[in-house]
Motif scaffolding. Sequence first.
Motif, PDB file in Angstrom:
ATOM      1  N   ALA A   9       0.832  -1.202   0.000  1.00 37.72           N
ATOM      2  CA  ALA A   9       0.000   0.000   0.000  1.00 37.72           C
ATOM      3  C   ALA A   9       0.869   1.257   0.000  1.00 37.72           C
ATOM      4  O   ALA A   9       0.561   2.233  -0.696  1.00 37.72           O
ATOM      5  CB  ALA A   9      -0.927   0.000   1.204  1.00 37.72           C
ATOM      6  N   GLU A  10       1.951   1.237   0.778  1.00 40.00           N
ATOM      7  CA  GLU A  10       2.845   2.392   0.809  1.00 40.00           C
ATOM      8  C   GLU A  10       3.515   2.596  -0.540  1.00 40.00           C
ATOM      9  O   GLU A  10       3.660   3.735  -1.006  1.00 40.00           O
ATOM     10  CB  GLU A  10       3.897   2.219   1.909  1.00 40.00           C
ATOM     11  CG  GLU A  10       3.344   2.366   3.298  1.00 40.00           C
ATOM     12  CD  GLU A  10       4.418   2.270   4.371  1.00 40.00           C
ATOM     13  OE1 GLU A  10       5.609   2.553   4.070  1.00 40.00           O
ATOM     14  OE2 GLU A  10       4.068   1.919   5.518  1.00 40.00           O
ATOM     15  N   LEU A  11       3.934   1.506  -1.165  1.00 32.02           N
ATOM     16  CA  LEU A  11       4.562   1.593  -2.478  1.00 32.02           C
ATOM     17  C   LEU A  11       3.587   2.138  -3.514  1.00 32.02           C
ATOM     18  O   LEU A  11       3.932   2.995  -4.321  1.00 32.02           O
ATOM     19  CB  LEU A  11       5.088   0.224  -2.904  1.00 32.02           C
ATOM     20  CG  LEU A  11       5.837   0.160  -4.224  1.00 32.02           C
ATOM     21  CD1 LEU A  11       7.054   1.081  -4.193  1.00 32.02           C
ATOM     22  CD2 LEU A  11       6.272  -1.266  -4.518  1.00 32.02           C
ATOM     23  N   LYS A  12       2.338   1.674  -3.480  1.00 30.53           N
ATOM     24  CA  LYS A  12       1.329   2.163  -4.409  1.00 30.53           C
ATOM     25  C   LYS A  12       1.076   3.649  -4.187  1.00 30.53           C
ATOM     26  O   LYS A  12       0.954   4.421  -5.139  1.00 30.53           O
ATOM     27  CB  LYS A  12       0.024   1.384  -4.263  1.00 30.53           C
ATOM     28  CG  LYS A  12      -1.033   1.807  -5.270  1.00 30.53           C
ATOM     29  CD  LYS A  12      -2.270   0.970  -5.154  1.00 30.53           C
ATOM     30  CE  LYS A  12      -3.391   1.343  -6.068  1.00 30.53           C
ATOM     31  NZ  LYS A  12      -3.333   2.551  -6.816  1.00 30.53           N
ATOM     32  N   ALA A  13       1.016   4.082  -2.939  1.00 30.03           N
ATOM     33  CA  ALA A  13       0.805   5.493  -2.622  1.00 30.03           C
ATOM     34  C   ALA A  13       1.956   6.337  -3.162  1.00 30.03           C
ATOM     35  O   ALA A  13       1.737   7.427  -3.717  1.00 30.03           O
ATOM     36  CB  ALA A  13       0.653   5.685  -1.117  1.00 30.03           C
ATOM     37  N   LEU A  14       3.189   5.855  -3.009  1.00 31.89           N
ATOM     38  CA  LEU A  14       4.344   6.588  -3.540  1.00 31.89           C
ATOM     39  C   LEU A  14       4.314   6.652  -5.058  1.00 31.89           C
ATOM     40  O   LEU A  14       4.630   7.691  -5.650  1.00 31.89           O
ATOM     41  CB  LEU A  14       5.646   5.937  -3.061  1.00 31.89           C
ATOM     42  CG  LEU A  14       6.007   6.161  -1.598  1.00 31.89           C
ATOM     43  CD1 LEU A  14       7.220   5.314  -1.220  1.00 31.89           C
ATOM     44  CD2 LEU A  14       6.267   7.628  -1.328  1.00 31.89           C
ATOM     45  N   GLU A  15       3.936   5.558  -5.698  1.00 30.55           N
ATOM     46  CA  GLU A  15       3.833   5.547  -7.163  1.00 30.55           C
ATOM     47  C   GLU A  15       2.762   6.509  -7.643  1.00 30.55           C
ATOM     48  O   GLU A  15       2.954   7.228  -8.625  1.00 30.55           O
ATOM     49  CB  GLU A  15       3.543   4.126  -7.664  1.00 30.55           C
ATOM     50  CG  GLU A  15       4.718   3.186  -7.523  1.00 30.55           C
ATOM     51  CD  GLU A  15       4.357   1.727  -7.816  1.00 30.55           C
ATOM     52  OE1 GLU A  15       3.146   1.401  -7.898  1.00 30.55           O
ATOM     53  OE2 GLU A  15       5.291   0.923  -7.956  1.00 30.55           O
ATOM     54  N   ASP A  16       1.628   6.539  -6.937  1.00 34.58           N
ATOM     55  CA  ASP A  16       0.551   7.475  -7.295  1.00 34.58           C
ATOM     56  C   ASP A  16       1.017   8.920  -7.145  1.00 34.58           C
ATOM     57  O   ASP A  16       0.734   9.766  -7.996  1.00 34.58           O
ATOM     58  CB  ASP A  16      -0.688   7.226  -6.429  1.00 34.58           C
ATOM     59  CG  ASP A  16      -1.387   5.922  -6.752  1.00 34.58           C
ATOM     60  OD1 ASP A  16      -1.107   5.335  -7.828  1.00 34.58           O
ATOM     61  OD2 ASP A  16      -2.214   5.470  -5.932  1.00 34.58           O
ATOM     62  N   LYS A  17       1.746   9.193  -6.073  1.00 33.26           N
ATOM     63  CA  LYS A  17       2.240  10.550  -5.846  1.00 33.26           C
ATOM     64  C   LYS A  17       3.261  10.934  -6.928  1.00 33.26           C
ATOM     65  O   LYS A  17       3.233  12.052  -7.439  1.00 33.26           O
ATOM     66  CB  LYS A  17       2.870  10.678  -4.458  1.00 33.26           C
ATOM     67  CG  LYS A  17       3.294  12.088  -4.142  1.00 33.26           C
ATOM     68  CD  LYS A  17       3.683  12.252  -2.702  1.00 33.26           C
ATOM     69  CE  LYS A  17       4.004  13.706  -2.440  1.00 33.26           C
ATOM     70  NZ  LYS A  17       4.031  14.032  -1.033  1.00 33.26           N
ATOM     71  N   ARG A  19       3.396   9.776  -9.971  1.00 31.97           N
ATOM     72  CA  ARG A  19       2.649   9.975 -11.213  1.00 31.97           C
ATOM     73  C   ARG A  19       1.950  11.340 -11.216  1.00 31.97           C
ATOM     74  O   ARG A  19       1.950  12.055 -12.208  1.00 31.97           O
ATOM     75  CB  ARG A  19       1.633   8.844 -11.388  1.00 31.97           C
ATOM     76  CG  ARG A  19       0.918   8.844 -12.707  1.00 31.97           C
ATOM     77  CD  ARG A  19       0.006   7.649 -12.959  1.00 31.97           C
ATOM     78  NE  ARG A  19      -0.399   6.866 -11.790  1.00 31.97           N
ATOM     79  CZ  ARG A  19       0.156   5.702 -11.432  1.00 31.97           C
ATOM     80  NH1 ARG A  19       1.133   5.187 -12.134  1.00 31.97           N
ATOM     81  NH2 ARG A  19      -0.287   5.052 -10.363  1.00 31.97           N
ATOM     82  N   GLU A  20       1.388  11.714 -10.061  1.00 29.63           N
ATOM     83  CA  GLU A  20       0.729  13.012  -9.933  1.00 29.63           C
ATOM     84  C   GLU A  20       1.726  14.160 -10.133  1.00 29.63           C
ATOM     85  O   GLU A  20       1.442  15.137 -10.828  1.00 29.63           O
ATOM     86  CB  GLU A  20       0.070  13.122  -8.563  1.00 29.63           C
ATOM     87  CG  GLU A  20      -0.635  14.436  -8.313  1.00 29.63           C
ATOM     88  CD  GLU A  20      -1.181  14.529  -6.893  1.00 29.63           C
ATOM     89  OE1 GLU A  20      -1.104  15.617  -6.317  1.00 29.63           O
ATOM     90  OE2 GLU A  20      -1.665  13.502  -6.380  1.00 29.63           O
ATOM     91  N   ARG A  24       1.693  16.950 -13.097  1.00 30.19           N
ATOM     92  CA  ARG A  24       1.679  18.373 -12.784  1.00 30.19           C
ATOM     93  C   ARG A  24       2.834  19.091 -13.502  1.00 30.19           C
ATOM     94  O   ARG A  24       2.664  20.187 -14.028  1.00 30.19           O
ATOM     95  CB  ARG A  24       1.770  18.592 -11.278  1.00 30.19           C
ATOM     96  CG  ARG A  24       1.573  20.055 -10.924  1.00 30.19           C
ATOM     97  CD  ARG A  24       1.645  20.356  -9.446  1.00 30.19           C
ATOM     98  NE  ARG A  24       1.142  19.304  -8.601  1.00 30.19           N
ATOM     99  CZ  ARG A  24       1.579  19.100  -7.357  1.00 30.19           C
ATOM    100  NH1 ARG A  24       2.508  19.866  -6.836  1.00 30.19           N
ATOM    101  NH2 ARG A  24       1.076  18.123  -6.626  1.00 30.19           N
ATOM    102  N   LYS A  25       3.998  18.447 -13.539  1.00 27.96           N
ATOM    103  CA  LYS A  25       5.162  19.043 -14.215  1.00 27.96           C
ATOM    104  C   LYS A  25       4.881  19.207 -15.708  1.00 27.96           C
ATOM    105  O   LYS A  25       5.155  20.268 -16.284  1.00 27.96           O
ATOM    106  CB  LYS A  25       6.389  18.153 -14.004  1.00 27.96           C
ATOM    107  CG  LYS A  25       7.646  18.670 -14.650  1.00 27.96           C
ATOM    108  CD  LYS A  25       8.810  17.728 -14.368  1.00 27.96           C
ATOM    109  CE  LYS A  25      10.083  18.194 -15.010  1.00 27.96           C
ATOM    110  NZ  LYS A  25      11.205  17.300 -14.729  1.00 27.96           N
ATOM    111  N   VAL A  26       4.308  18.183 -16.326  1.00 27.46           N
ATOM    112  CA  VAL A  26       3.985  18.251 -17.750  1.00 27.46           C
ATOM    113  C   VAL A  26       2.968  19.360 -18.008  1.00 27.46           C
ATOM    114  O   VAL A  26       3.108  20.145 -18.948  1.00 27.46           O
ATOM    115  CB  VAL A  26       3.466  16.888 -18.259  1.00 27.46           C
ATOM    116  CG1 VAL A  26       2.875  17.007 -19.645  1.00 27.46           C
ATOM    117  CG2 VAL A  26       4.585  15.867 -18.244  1.00 27.46           C
TER     118      VAL A  26
END
Length: 108
Positions: A9-17, A19-20, A24-26
Amino acid sequence: MRKPKDFDAELKALEDKARELKNRKVQQLGELVIATGADALSAEELAGALIVLAETKDAGRREAWARRGATFFQGRARRPAPATDRDTGGAQTQQISPQPPSGGTGSA
């Protein structure tokens, strides 16, 4: 007894962040292209200009570009910039920007 960590779950949360942040940068880079009027350039011209910028090692030239960029952002901070105002801001910036870096007077 402590509850075990849910590493998945922590890894998925980090991946989602991550990606976000990338999205945002793009989006911000796209907004910057529009705000500066560079969206009037072809993709090839814009890519070529960015490559030249990235390859430039001359500290004085890079410093001058940084000052000009800071001035651009300070000018935009003084006036409200709703989404509908981007086109007029880009047109004004395009008139001010010099033409020689984009190819000069002739083509090779």
